[in-house]
Scaffold this active site. Structure first.
Site, PDB file in Angstrom:
ATOM      1  N   HIS A  43      -6.235   6.600  12.515  1.00 21.24           N
ATOM      2  CA  HIS A  43      -5.793   5.218  12.360  1.00 21.24           C
ATOM      3  C   HIS A  43      -4.324   5.117  11.989  1.00 21.24           C
ATOM      4  O   HIS A  43      -3.863   4.057  11.575  1.00 21.24           O
ATOM      5  CB  HIS A  43      -6.638   4.509  11.295  1.00 21.24           C
ATOM      6  N   ASN A  72     -21.599  10.603   0.673  1.00 21.11           N
ATOM      7  CA  ASN A  72     -21.132   9.256   0.360  1.00 21.11           C
ATOM      8  C   ASN A  72     -21.675   8.854  -1.005  1.00 21.11           C
ATOM      9  O   ASN A  72     -22.598   9.485  -1.522  1.00 21.11           O
ATOM     10  CB  ASN A  72     -21.630   8.280   1.441  1.00 21.11           C
ATOM     11  N   ARG A 105       0.847  -1.201   0.000  1.00 25.44           N
ATOM     12  CA  ARG A 105       0.000   0.000   0.000  1.00 25.44           C
ATOM     13  C   ARG A 105       0.886   1.256   0.000  1.00 25.44           C
ATOM     14  O   ARG A 105       0.583   2.252  -0.628  1.00 25.44           O
ATOM     15  CB  ARG A 105      -0.927  -0.009   1.216  1.00 25.44           C
ATOM     16  N   ASP A 146      -3.435   7.014   4.091  1.00 32.01           N
ATOM     17  CA  ASP A 146      -2.691   7.591   2.964  1.00 32.01           C
ATOM     18  C   ASP A 146      -2.376   9.057   3.281  1.00 32.01           C
ATOM     19  O   ASP A 146      -2.889   9.605   4.253  1.00 32.01           O
ATOM     20  CB  ASP A 146      -3.499   7.456   1.654  1.00 32.01           C
TER      21      ASP A 146
HETATM   22  P1  NAD Z   1     -14.363  -2.722  15.335  1.00 25.90           P
HETATM   23  O1  NAD Z   1     -15.302  -3.457  16.204  1.00 25.90           O
HETATM   24  O2  NAD Z   1     -14.283  -1.259  15.488  1.00 25.90           O
HETATM   25  O3  NAD Z   1     -14.611  -3.058  13.829  1.00 25.90           O
HETATM   26  C1  NAD Z   1     -15.853  -3.613  13.509  1.00 25.90           C
HETATM   27  C2  NAD Z   1     -15.644  -4.139  12.146  1.00 25.90           C
HETATM   28  O4  NAD Z   1     -14.279  -4.264  11.884  1.00 25.90           O
HETATM   29  C3  NAD Z   1     -16.207  -5.533  12.099  1.00 25.90           C
HETATM   30  O5  NAD Z   1     -17.583  -5.450  11.724  1.00 25.90           O
HETATM   31  C4  NAD Z   1     -15.320  -6.142  11.061  1.00 25.90           C
HETATM   32  O6  NAD Z   1     -15.747  -5.703   9.809  1.00 25.90           O
HETATM   33  C5  NAD Z   1     -14.011  -5.512  11.343  1.00 25.90           C
HETATM   34  N1  NAD Z   1     -13.179  -6.290  12.265  1.00 25.90           N
HETATM   35  C6  NAD Z   1     -12.696  -5.895  13.464  1.00 25.90           C
HETATM   36  N2  NAD Z   1     -11.895  -6.820  13.983  1.00 25.90           N
HETATM   37  C7  NAD Z   1     -11.896  -7.845  13.117  1.00 25.90           C
HETATM   38  C8  NAD Z   1     -11.270  -9.096  13.081  1.00 25.90           C
HETATM   39  N3  NAD Z   1     -10.418  -9.455  14.043  1.00 25.90           N
HETATM   40  N4  NAD Z   1     -11.521  -9.905  12.047  1.00 25.90           N
HETATM   41  C9  NAD Z   1     -12.349  -9.509  11.064  1.00 25.90           C
HETATM   42  N5  NAD Z   1     -12.983  -8.345  11.023  1.00 25.90           N
HETATM   43  C10 NAD Z   1     -12.730  -7.525  12.034  1.00 25.90           C
HETATM   44  O7  NAD Z   1     -12.935  -3.371  15.458  1.00 25.90           O
HETATM   45  P2  NAD Z   1     -12.225  -3.577  16.804  1.00 25.90           P
HETATM   46  O8  NAD Z   1     -11.463  -4.843  16.736  1.00 25.90           O
HETATM   47  O9  NAD Z   1     -13.158  -3.362  17.959  1.00 25.90           O
HETATM   48  O10 NAD Z   1     -11.177  -2.381  16.735  1.00 25.90           O
HETATM   49  C11 NAD Z   1     -11.629  -1.121  17.116  1.00 25.90           C
HETATM   50  C12 NAD Z   1     -10.390  -0.284  17.126  1.00 25.90           C
HETATM   51  O11 NAD Z   1      -9.543  -0.622  16.008  1.00 25.90           O
HETATM   52  C13 NAD Z   1     -10.739   1.133  16.941  1.00 25.90           C
HETATM   53  O12 NAD Z   1      -9.831   1.860  17.700  1.00 25.90           O
HETATM   54  C14 NAD Z   1     -10.504   1.405  15.484  1.00 25.90           C
HETATM   55  O13 NAD Z   1     -10.168   2.761  15.283  1.00 25.90           O
HETATM   56  C15 NAD Z   1      -9.344   0.518  15.211  1.00 25.90           C
HETATM   57  N6  NAD Z   1      -9.341   0.089  13.826  1.00 25.90           N
HETATM   58  C16 NAD Z   1      -8.249   0.252  13.065  1.00 25.90           C
HETATM   59  C17 NAD Z   1      -8.279  -0.176  11.776  1.00 25.90           C
HETATM   60  C18 NAD Z   1      -7.121  -0.029  10.837  1.00 25.90           C
HETATM   61  O14 NAD Z   1      -7.037  -0.779   9.851  1.00 25.90           O
HETATM   62  N7  NAD Z   1      -6.233   0.914  11.092  1.00 25.90           N
HETATM   63  C19 NAD Z   1      -9.372  -0.795  11.273  1.00 25.90           C
HETATM   64  C20 NAD Z   1     -10.486  -0.916  12.095  1.00 25.90           C
HETATM   65  C21 NAD Z   1     -10.451  -0.525  13.407  1.00 25.90           C
HETATM   66  N1  APR Z   2     -17.277   8.831  -3.303  1.00 22.56           N
HETATM   67  C1  APR Z   2     -17.885   8.791  -2.086  1.00 22.56           C
HETATM   68  N2  APR Z   2     -17.981   7.674  -1.336  1.00 22.56           N
HETATM   69  C2  APR Z   2     -17.436   6.559  -1.834  1.00 22.56           C
HETATM   70  C3  APR Z   2     -16.790   6.511  -3.087  1.00 22.56           C
HETATM   71  C4  APR Z   2     -16.718   7.733  -3.828  1.00 22.56           C
HETATM   72  N3  APR Z   2     -16.140   7.801  -5.028  1.00 22.56           N
HETATM   73  N4  APR Z   2     -16.371   5.245  -3.307  1.00 22.56           N
HETATM   74  C5  APR Z   2     -16.732   4.524  -2.210  1.00 22.56           C
HETATM   75  N5  APR Z   2     -17.390   5.301  -1.343  1.00 22.56           N
HETATM   76  C6  APR Z   2     -17.953   4.916  -0.036  1.00 22.56           C
HETATM   77  C7  APR Z   2     -18.500   3.514   0.010  1.00 22.56           C
HETATM   78  O1  APR Z   2     -19.867   3.519  -0.362  1.00 22.56           O
HETATM   79  C8  APR Z   2     -18.324   3.166   1.489  1.00 22.56           C
HETATM   80  O2  APR Z   2     -19.467   3.565   2.221  1.00 22.56           O
HETATM   81  O3  APR Z   2     -16.886   4.948   0.880  1.00 22.56           O
HETATM   82  C9  APR Z   2     -17.138   4.006   1.926  1.00 22.56           C
HETATM   83  C10 APR Z   2     -15.886   3.192   2.158  1.00 22.56           C
HETATM   84  O4  APR Z   2     -16.152   2.320   3.233  1.00 22.56           O
HETATM   85  P1  APR Z   2     -15.029   1.306   3.738  1.00 22.56           P
HETATM   86  O5  APR Z   2     -14.432   0.626   2.570  1.00 22.56           O
HETATM   87  O6  APR Z   2     -15.637   0.516   4.841  1.00 22.56           O
HETATM   88  O7  APR Z   2     -13.879   2.261   4.321  1.00 22.56           O
HETATM   89  P2  APR Z   2     -13.924   3.032   5.689  1.00 22.56           P
HETATM   90  O8  APR Z   2     -15.322   3.414   6.050  1.00 22.56           O
HETATM   91  O9  APR Z   2     -12.903   4.104   5.607  1.00 22.56           O
HETATM   92  O10 APR Z   2     -13.421   1.933   6.751  1.00 22.56           O
HETATM   93  C11 APR Z   2     -13.250   2.373   8.101  1.00 22.56           C
HETATM   94  O11 APR Z   2     -12.226   0.297   8.664  1.00 22.56           O
HETATM   95  O12 APR Z   2     -10.976  -1.480   8.041  1.00 22.56           O
HETATM   96  C12 APR Z   2     -10.940  -0.265   8.662  1.00 22.56           C
HETATM   97  O13 APR Z   2      -8.902   0.902   8.800  1.00 22.56           O
HETATM   98  C13 APR Z   2     -10.012   0.670   8.002  1.00 22.56           C
HETATM   99  O14 APR Z   2     -10.069   3.023   8.448  1.00 22.56           O
HETATM  100  C14 APR Z   2     -10.800   1.941   7.867  1.00 22.56           C
HETATM  101  C15 APR Z   2     -12.046   1.685   8.668  1.00 22.56           C
END
Ligand code: NAD
Ligand code: APR
Length: 242
Positions: A115, A207, A58, A93
């Site tokens: 994050h 969105n 990435r 990013d």
């Molecule tokens: P969460 O409960 O906030 O996330 C819920 C969603 O994350 C779930 O529905 C699933 O889609 C996914 N998820 C979380 N843990 C997972 C796992 N072990 N396997 C598969 N899917 C999983 O997640 P959490 O574990 O409670 O973490 C919350 C904390 O983690 C928060 O502080 C959040 O900001 C951080 N976080 C960081 C990232 C990242 O990639 N930097 C991503 C998500 C959450």
């Molecule tokens: N314009 C506006 N919205 C968009 C576009 C676009 N061109 N393309 C996609 N989207 C929307 C999608 O509909 C979706 O609701 O952006 C959202 C992206 O959602 P996710 O892929 O779940 O990403 P995000 O919400 O940032 O995830 C939250 O979860 O796994 C962790 O660390 C990861 O920070 C991330 C967190």
């Protein structure tokens, strides 16, 4: 109505049109990788090479992608906003950073990567943050501690996001909250709109489609971020100058 204290949350969707993959779309990152293999502290302890490879891939993409019209519209807003403006991104990013470097923000602006950041590393012993030192050896010794190692400065699942006190304080006093390009699948970011509602703020979701938290927002503006965000910023600045 003019606003003074603005909080904007962005997610992967704001970077989608720059070519950065989102997480939960059909071609999203979580369709090609298991979160428990590449985005948890346990994954890093178990197989640091696999985790480093996931983030190295990435990170290597970053020079090939660029801020889009949505990032630049937020930078223009930050340059002209006369009140407080906290931009919280879930994205790791550097597209917001590059847009604001081109259009310097006003004094009331702050950007927080809740994050973490792909271009940073931190020491496993001290937590001290440094710039990403290039292609890391799997167990790169840390310059901050003799027994430390450098890891990606990314908040993994199960870890606490960064700067939460600052974010919650801003939400408690904001009068406008805008969420852009996030699915509302992950807390605590998905709960920010509820804090803004408790503060009496106007809450807007931008969105490409309604998110999981749609019902919590006063308004929804749906379509690509590169169209919706510039239009929203224009309307906000017109109101402010009105
Ligand atoms: P969460 O409960 O906030 O996330 C819920 C969603 O994350 C779930 O529905 C699933 O889609 C996914 N998820 C979380 N843990 C997972 C796992 N072990 N396997 C598969 N899917 C999983 O997640 P959490 O574990 O409670 O973490 C919350 C904390 O983690 C928060 O502080 C959040 O900001 C951080 N976080 C960081 C990232 C990242 O990639 N930097 C991503 C998500 C959450
Ligand atoms: N314009 C506006 N919205 C968009 C576009 C676009 N061109 N393309 C996609 N989207 C929307 C999608 O509909 C979706 O609701 O952006 C959202 C992206 O959602 P996710 O892929 O779940 O990403 P995000 O919400 O940032 O995830 C939250 O979860 O796994 C962790 O660390 C990861 O920070 C991330 C967190």
């Amino acid at each position: 109505m003019s606003y003074h204290s603005l909080v904007i949350l962005t997610g992967a969707g704001i970077s989608a049109e720059s070519g950065v993959p989102t997480f939960r779309a059909d071609d999203g990152l979580w369709m090609g990788h298991r979160i428990e293999d590449v985005a948890t502290p346990e994954a890093f302890a178990r197989n640091p090479a696999l985790v480093h490879d996931f983030y190295n891939q990435r990170r290597r993409q970053l020079p090939t992608v660029h801020p889009n019209l949505a990032h630049h519209a937020l930078a223009e807003l930050a340059a002209r906003w006369e009140g407080d403006f906290l931009l919280v991104t879930q994205n790791v990013d550097d597209l917001h950073d590059r847009a604001h470097a081109l259009t310097p923000p006003g004094p009331g602006f702050e950007l927080i990567h809740m994050h973490g950041e792909l271009l940073k590393a931190h020491c496993t012993r001290t937590g001290e943050v440094c710039d990403w030192p290039g292609d890391l050896a799997v167990q790169e010794p840390s310059p901050h501690h003799p027994q430390g190692r450098l890891r990606p400065h990314i908040v993994w699942f199960g870890e606490m996001p960064l700067r939460m006190e600052r974010i919650e304080a801003a939400l408690a006093e904001c009068d406008l909250f805008v969420s852009i390009g996030t699915s509302g699948a992950v807390y605590p970011a998905a709960g920010f709109v509820e804090l803004a509602n408790m503060a009496g703020a106007r809450t807007v979701e931008i969105n490409v489609e309604p998110s999981l938290g749609r019902r919590l927002f006063d308004e929804g503006l749906y379509g690509p971020a590169t169209q919706q965000v510039p239009a929203f910023v224009d309307s906000l600045l017109a109101t402010a100058s009105g």
